[in-house]
Design an enzyme around this catalytic site. Structure first.
Site, short mmCIF file in Angstrom:
data_model
loop_
_atom_site.label_atom_id
_atom_site.label_comp_id
_atom_site.label_asym_id
_atom_site.label_seq_id
_atom_site.Cartn_x
_atom_site.Cartn_y
_atom_site.Cartn_z
N TYR A 124 -6.27 -7.17 -0.67
CA TYR A 124 -7.22 -8.16 -0.18
C TYR A 124 -6.79 -9.59 -0.51
O TYR A 124 -7.54 -10.53 -0.30
CB TYR A 124 -8.62 -7.88 -0.74
CG TYR A 124 -9.21 -6.61 -0.19
CD1 TYR A 124 -8.68 -5.38 -0.55
CD2 TYR A 124 -10.27 -6.63 0.70
CE1 TYR A 124 -9.19 -4.20 -0.05
CE2 TYR A 124 -10.80 -5.46 1.20
CZ TYR A 124 -10.25 -4.25 0.82
OH TYR A 124 -10.78 -3.09 1.33
N LYS A 171 -2.28 4.92 -8.13
CA LYS A 171 -1.31 5.69 -7.34
C LYS A 171 0.07 5.42 -7.95
O LYS A 171 1.04 5.08 -7.25
CB LYS A 171 -1.40 5.25 -5.87
CG LYS A 171 -0.62 6.10 -4.89
CD LYS A 171 -1.27 7.43 -4.58
CE LYS A 171 -0.35 8.28 -3.72
NZ LYS A 171 -0.81 9.66 -3.55
N ASP A 204 -5.95 9.90 -4.64
CA ASP A 204 -6.27 10.92 -3.63
C ASP A 204 -6.96 12.13 -4.28
O ASP A 204 -7.95 12.66 -3.76
CB ASP A 204 -5.04 11.34 -2.81
CG ASP A 204 -3.75 11.40 -3.63
OD1 ASP A 204 -3.74 10.91 -4.77
OD2 ASP A 204 -2.76 11.95 -3.14
N ASP A 228 -12.91 -0.06 -2.77
CA ASP A 228 -13.66 -0.21 -1.53
C ASP A 228 -13.92 1.17 -0.93
O ASP A 228 -15.04 1.53 -0.56
CB ASP A 228 -12.83 -1.08 -0.56
CG ASP A 228 -13.63 -1.56 0.63
OD1 ASP A 228 -14.83 -1.27 0.69
OD2 ASP A 228 -13.04 -2.22 1.51
#
Ligand code: NAI
Length: 335
Positions: A124, A171, A204, A228
């Site tokens: 962002y 991640k 994930d 988000d």
């Protein structure tokens, strides 16, 4: 002395849920002077920008704002007003609790998680450019300082609220440098909080685990995009976006808003569920030292939603926004 609060109704369902929230907060007896300011695409013709300087100046002056959702055009057009407000005021921590309320039909009965989303970095940052026709590059910024302050925020909050565990979501298996840094900082800071359990989890797998059994999580901290997505997922666990409040917190300012967007599909029809913004309003009341009024409203919300005839369409009911607000105001009187 009255609390001076900047009110930004926003667009889409924003003015409807903002009006409902204002009615409920005022009825709880809190002395608030609302300073209403504009933002959003509808105001570009007047101000030349979707985020007028006077709106930002008002938040700087009052230091606290309640904000309705604002549409961001997809693909082209002006950039997100929401992201701009968070960046301009350095509202680095996005606090997104997801708690099931008794009486609201949900798959799980005892969800009680808090997502702490980093609010100013990640993808962002808005750093995108065309490398050559057909190839676009977006930069995902992770800094040590940004990671430190959001992770510390999560641990401090966990301690204040007597929470048991903080999960750092990342991640780092693929994004070895950026999320590797975030994870390394999380592990380092966790050592300062031996009273709080710490774990890390890949994003994930976290999505899957949240859907399978959300009760295994407590406080989760993560970068912007992961926060988000997972906070929308979490709202789905507690009855949907109409139920999910949030707060954007920085060192000097705080802006309270629902997790949801402007819901153009139901805007202007009086169908929106205002609970998410009302509960964002109660987060704001806690923040400004009006915790008793906040608790009264929270109780009245629970009581109101326990009666199926008061529920809006998103919760499977038939009530319109103002039917719900009327019932809530009556319950508030009796609380
Ligand atoms: P959305 O959250 O506006 O709507 C998704 C779905 O949830 C729609 O079916 C909508 O009707 C429903 N919904 C959302 N809030 C509801 C409520 N209070 N009561 C009942 N149903 C509700 O997400 P969408 O459609 O992806 O975004 C619409 C616009 O909102 C976009 O321009 C987006 O950029 C903007 N947006 C703004 C945010 C903000 O101002 N903080 C946050 C998220 C999106």
């Amino acid at each position: 002395m009255a609390h001076r609060i900047t009110l930004i109704p926003g667009d889409g369902i924003g003015p409807e849920v903002a009006q409902a929230t204002k009615m409920v907060l005022d009825a709880a007896g809190v002395d608030i002077e609302w300073i209403e300011k504009k933002a959003g695409g509808d105001h570009i013709h007047k101000f030349g920008t979707p985020l007028p300087e006077e709106t930002l100046a008002s938040i700087r002056e009052t230091t606290v704002a309640l904000k309705g959702p604002i549409t961001t055009p997809v693909g082209s057009g002006f950039g997100s007003v929401n992201v701009k407000i968070r960046k301009e005021l350095d509202l680095y921590a996005n606090y997104r609790p997801a708690k099931t309320l008794p009486g609201v039909p949900t798959r799980y009965k005892n969800v009680d998680t808090i997502i702490i989303r980093e609010n100013t970095e990640g993808l962002y940052s808005g750093l995108e450019h065309l490398v050559i026709p057909g190839v676009v590059e977006s930069q995902r910024i992770i800094t040590e300082e940004g990671s430190k302050r959001i992770i510390r925020f999560a641990f401090e909050l966990a301690r204040q609220q007597n929470r048991k565990k903080v999960t750092a979501v990342h991640k780092a298996n693929i994004l070895k440098l950026s999320d590797g840094l975030f994870l390394e900082v999380a592990r380092r800071i966790a050592r300062d909080y031996p009273d709080i359990e710490f774990e890390d989890a890949i994003v994930d797998a976290t999505a899957m685990r949240l859907v399978m059994d959300p009760t295994q999580f407590d406080v989760l901290v993560m970068e912007n995009l992961f926060g988000d997505i997972l906070s929308d997922l979490s709202s789905g666990l507690i009855g949907g976006l109409g139920m999910a409040p949030s707060a954007n917190i920085g060192e000097s300012y705080a802006v309270f808003e629902a997790v949801h967007g402007s819901a153009p599909d139901i805007a202007g029809k009086g169908l929106a569920n205002p609970t998410a913004l009302i509960l964002s309003g109660t987060l704001m009341l806690h923040h400004i030292g009006e915790g008793n009024a906040a608790k009264r409203i929270e109780k009245a919300v629970e009581k109101t939603l326990a009666d199926p005839s008061n529920r809006t369409g998103d919760l499977g009911g038939k009530a319109k926004t103002m039917d719900y607000v009327k019932a809530l105001l009556k319950n508030l009187e009796e609380t």
